[in-house]
Design an enzyme around this catalytic site. Sequence first.
Site, PDB file in Angstrom:
ATOM      1  N   GLY A  11       0.850  -1.173  -0.078  1.00 51.45           N
ATOM      2  CA  GLY A  11      -0.048   0.025   0.090  1.00 51.45           C
ATOM      3  C   GLY A  11       0.788   1.288  -0.020  1.00 51.45           C
ATOM      4  N   PRO A  12       0.308   2.330  -0.310  1.00 50.47           N
ATOM      5  CG  PRO A  12      -1.148   4.218  -0.597  1.00 50.47           C
ATOM      6  CD  PRO A  12      -1.047   2.697  -0.609  1.00 50.47           C
ATOM      7  CE  LYS A  17       4.031   0.000   2.760  1.00 55.27           C
ATOM      8  NZ  LYS A  17       3.610   1.456   3.137  1.00 55.27           N
ATOM      9  CB  THR A  18       5.341  -1.793   9.074  1.00 59.67           C
ATOM     10  OG1 THR A  18       6.132  -1.467   8.051  1.00 59.67           O
ATOM     11  CG2 THR A  18       6.198  -2.342  10.260  1.00 59.67           C
ATOM     12  CE1 TYR A  47       8.951  11.783   0.892  1.00 56.63           C
ATOM     13  CE2 TYR A  47      10.361  10.995   2.788  1.00 56.63           C
ATOM     14  CZ  TYR A  47       9.236  10.802   1.796  1.00 56.63           C
ATOM     15  OH  TYR A  47       8.572   9.611   1.737  1.00 56.63           O
ATOM     16  CG  ASP A  86       7.298  -4.153   6.069  1.00 53.08           C
ATOM     17  OD1 ASP A  86       8.230  -4.679   5.010  1.00 53.08           O
ATOM     18  OD2 ASP A  86       7.502  -3.462   6.861  1.00 53.08           O
TER      19      ASP A  86
END
Length: 207
Positions: A11-12, A17-18, A47, A86
């Site tokens: 998933g984004p 997820k984890t 970033y 994950d």
Amino acid sequence: MKQAPFIAVEGPIGAGKTTLASMLAEELNLPIIKEIVDENPFLAKFYENMDDWSFQLEMFFLCNRYKQLEDTVTQYIDKGNPVISDYHIYKNLIFGERTLNGTKREKYRQIYHVLTDDLPKPNIILYIKANLDTLLTRIEKRGRPFEEGMDTAYLEQLIKDYDDAMASLAIQEPSTVIITIDGNAVDFVENPEHFTEIVSYIKELMK
């Protein structure tokens, strides 16, 4: 020989997820493979300036995930033992296609295929699908400094990229079971019933 269950949670950014992978690993008594994120020395720089640092960032992730996948094959898959991760190695292409351009993108594609084409892929994918508001709330909650001020347009595009990627995987790997979880409505952390439903489904698939 049929491959043992190799479960990936995808998933984004901020989907959970984890968290879900860790909960399932504990509940099902499975070894877990967690991707390296905070250790990436290029993440904060990426970033700040995606154009300048995207190739270094993606190569670090790819090489580390390749090593993890290689170890997973040796320790678990080759021995017929189930394992949960994950992430799916395919996420490297999802992010690489979005952050890289021109010759760097093409080089990255080639390296990705050289490293991963002959390695086993997950045969069960839990795809946590969530909208922008849900992801932003979860990103803020976990409080990673390098994610502060993340470009929402970038995150919105990733949501679409993940939808497209899951559709592509369904075609490329037709034997893989892809389970979509509505991350906006399903709260597997706060609602035990939601988690129990996911666990029951996974147990059926693992039989």
